[in-house]
Scaffold this motif. Structure first.
Motif, short mmCIF file in Angstrom:
data_model
loop_
_atom_site.label_atom_id
_atom_site.label_comp_id
_atom_site.label_asym_id
_atom_site.label_seq_id
_atom_site.Cartn_x
_atom_site.Cartn_y
_atom_site.Cartn_z
N PHE A 78 -1.95 5.61 0.76
CA PHE A 78 -1.54 5.90 2.13
C PHE A 78 -2.64 5.64 3.16
O PHE A 78 -2.34 5.36 4.31
N ALA A 79 -3.88 5.69 2.74
CA ALA A 79 -4.97 5.38 3.67
C ALA A 79 -4.91 3.90 4.06
O ALA A 79 -5.01 3.55 5.25
N SER A 80 -4.73 3.02 3.08
CA SER A 80 -4.62 1.59 3.37
C SER A 80 -3.33 1.28 4.12
O SER A 80 -3.31 0.43 5.02
N ALA A 81 -2.26 1.99 3.75
CA ALA A 81 -0.98 1.77 4.43
C ALA A 81 -1.09 2.12 5.91
O ALA A 81 -0.66 1.36 6.78
N ALA A 128 0.83 -1.21 0.00
CA ALA A 128 0.00 0.00 0.00
C ALA A 128 0.87 1.26 0.00
O ALA A 128 0.61 2.21 -0.74
N PHE A 129 1.92 1.26 0.81
CA PHE A 129 2.81 2.43 0.88
C PHE A 129 3.52 2.63 -0.46
O PHE A 129 3.58 3.76 -0.98
N ASN A 130 4.04 1.55 -1.02
CA ASN A 130 4.79 1.65 -2.27
C ASN A 130 3.92 2.06 -3.44
O ASN A 130 4.42 2.65 -4.41
N LEU A 137 -1.74 12.03 4.38
CA LEU A 137 -3.18 12.12 4.64
C LEU A 137 -3.57 13.41 5.34
O LEU A 137 -4.73 13.63 5.68
N SER A 138 -2.56 14.28 5.57
CA SER A 138 -2.75 15.59 6.23
C SER A 138 -3.22 15.46 7.67
O SER A 138 -3.85 16.36 8.21
N ASP A 139 -2.90 14.33 8.31
CA ASP A 139 -3.16 14.18 9.74
C ASP A 139 -1.86 14.57 10.46
O ASP A 139 -1.10 13.72 10.91
N TYR A 140 -1.63 15.87 10.53
CA TYR A 140 -0.33 16.37 10.99
C TYR A 140 -0.09 16.15 12.48
O TYR A 140 1.05 15.90 12.89
N ASP A 141 -1.11 16.24 13.28
CA ASP A 141 -0.93 16.05 14.72
C ASP A 141 -0.36 14.67 15.01
O ASP A 141 0.60 14.52 15.78
N LYS A 142 -0.95 13.66 14.40
CA LYS A 142 -0.50 12.29 14.63
C LYS A 142 0.90 12.10 14.05
O LYS A 142 1.77 11.49 14.69
N ALA A 143 1.11 12.61 12.83
CA ALA A 143 2.42 12.46 12.19
C ALA A 143 3.51 13.12 13.01
O ALA A 143 4.57 12.52 13.27
N ASP A 144 3.28 14.35 13.44
CA ASP A 144 4.31 15.09 14.18
C ASP A 144 4.60 14.46 15.53
O ASP A 144 5.75 14.46 16.00
N GLU A 145 3.57 13.92 16.15
CA GLU A 145 3.78 13.26 17.44
C GLU A 145 4.67 12.04 17.27
O GLU A 145 5.62 11.84 18.05
N LEU A 146 4.38 11.23 16.27
CA LEU A 146 5.19 10.03 16.03
C LEU A 146 6.63 10.40 15.67
O LEU A 146 7.58 9.80 16.18
N LEU A 147 6.79 11.38 14.80
CA LEU A 147 8.13 11.77 14.36
C LEU A 147 8.95 12.38 15.48
O LEU A 147 10.16 12.14 15.58
N THR A 148 8.31 13.16 16.32
CA THR A 148 9.02 13.76 17.46
C THR A 148 9.52 12.70 18.41
O THR A 148 10.65 12.77 18.92
N GLU A 149 8.69 11.69 18.65
CA GLU A 149 9.10 10.59 19.53
C GLU A 149 10.32 9.87 18.96
O GLU A 149 11.27 9.57 19.68
N ILE A 150 10.30 9.58 17.66
CA ILE A 150 11.42 8.88 17.03
C ILE A 150 12.67 9.76 17.05
O ILE A 150 13.78 9.29 17.29
N SER A 181 2.83 8.29 6.23
CA SER A 181 1.49 8.08 5.69
C SER A 181 0.52 9.14 6.20
O SER A 181 -0.31 9.66 5.45
N ASN A 182 0.66 9.49 7.46
CA ASN A 182 -0.22 10.51 8.04
C ASN A 182 0.08 11.90 7.51
O ASN A 182 -0.83 12.73 7.39
N ILE A 183 1.34 12.18 7.18
CA ILE A 183 1.64 13.45 6.53
C ILE A 183 0.89 13.52 5.20
O ILE A 183 0.26 14.52 4.86
#
Length: 250
Positions: A153-156, A147-149, A184-197, A180-182
């Motif tokens: 991105f929704a399925s991924a 799905a990602f490749n 999908l424009s779900d920035y809050d979730k994306a930024d939270e995950l990326l900040t943790e990493i 994938s969330n970037i």
């Protein structure tokens, strides 16, 4: 394409053609594809420069460059009539110089992209992923990969979310879920995950910083994007791309 055509483009946009000239011009747009393409390019560039530089006092250096281009392509003895005609229309100089820019562009020297601000789409080039984790969830991992490749991105993200429930500390899964969330424009979730990493010491740390910067770029938070880009170390895989983006943003 004759240089005089670009003067006519501006006269058309300014509404200064008489009825006969207007009919001839619009008929040529319908019948001459090269003329129509050049006009569309001219119009786009004209609007861009008008919006970006028309009221900016700090753009003098840019205007001087346009004057130079304009002089090179128009201020010649054999074009004195065209110059005189244009001056009578009282065009702002940058309107006149746009025509010169388009001529250079069609000659392969000038590109509209030189005036464009960098966008997320300029940098979100993904390599094909092959998830390193294997085991009981091979089918779900394969679903996420495929799905990602294929940029679904929704399925991924749906598959990554299930995988992360099983293995919440897996930095690789969290990274691709964030990307994938970037998308999908779900920035809050994306930024939270990326900040943790980014705050962890995994092999994905610098990659997470890079994508966090791209997330801010997509959100048009340029200052945050610049601040994040400056934290990417020289030995990072994405350092050169980060510097390229920084140069475009500064």
């Amino acid at each position: 394409m004759e240089k005089e055509n670009y003067i006519q483009f501006e006269e058309y946009l300014a509404g200064s053609l008489n009825q006969v000239e207007l009919e001839v011009f619009e008929n040529k747009l319908k019948t001459d594809s090269a003329f129509a393409e050049a006009f569309q390019t001219y119009k786009n560039l004209s609007h861009y420069l008008s919006d970006k530089f028309g009221n900016e006092t700090e753009s003098e250096a840019f205007k001087e460059n346009l004057k130079s281009i304009s002089s090179k392509y128009f201020i010649q003895k054999d074009e004195a009539v065209s110059v005189e005609k244009t001056s009578k229309k009282s065009f702002k100089f940058y309107k006149y110089a746009i025509a010169a820019c388009v001529i250079v562009m069609f000659g392969g020297v000038f590109t509209f992209g030189e005036f464009s601000n960098p966008s997320y789409g300029d940098f979100n080039n993904y390599d094909t992923i092959s998830l390193t984790v294997r085991g009981e969830n091979d089918d779900l991992l394969k679903t996420a990969e495929n799905a990602f490749n294929s940029k679904d991105f929704a399925s991924a993200e749906k598959a990554f979310a299930q995988l992360i429930q099983i293995d919440p500390s897996n930095a690789e899964l969290n990274l691709y879920s964030a990307i994938s969330n970037i998308e999908l424009s779900d920035y809050d979730k994306a930024d939270e995950l990326l900040t943790e990493i980014a705050n962890e010491n995994s092999v994905y740390k610098n990659k997470a910083i890079w994508y966090l910067a791209l997330s801010k770029l997509k959100q048009e938070d340029v200052l945050a994007c610049i601040d994040i880009l400056k934290t990417i170390p020289e030995d990072a895989e994405d350092y050169e791309r980060a510097q390229k983006l920084l140069n475009k943003l500064d």
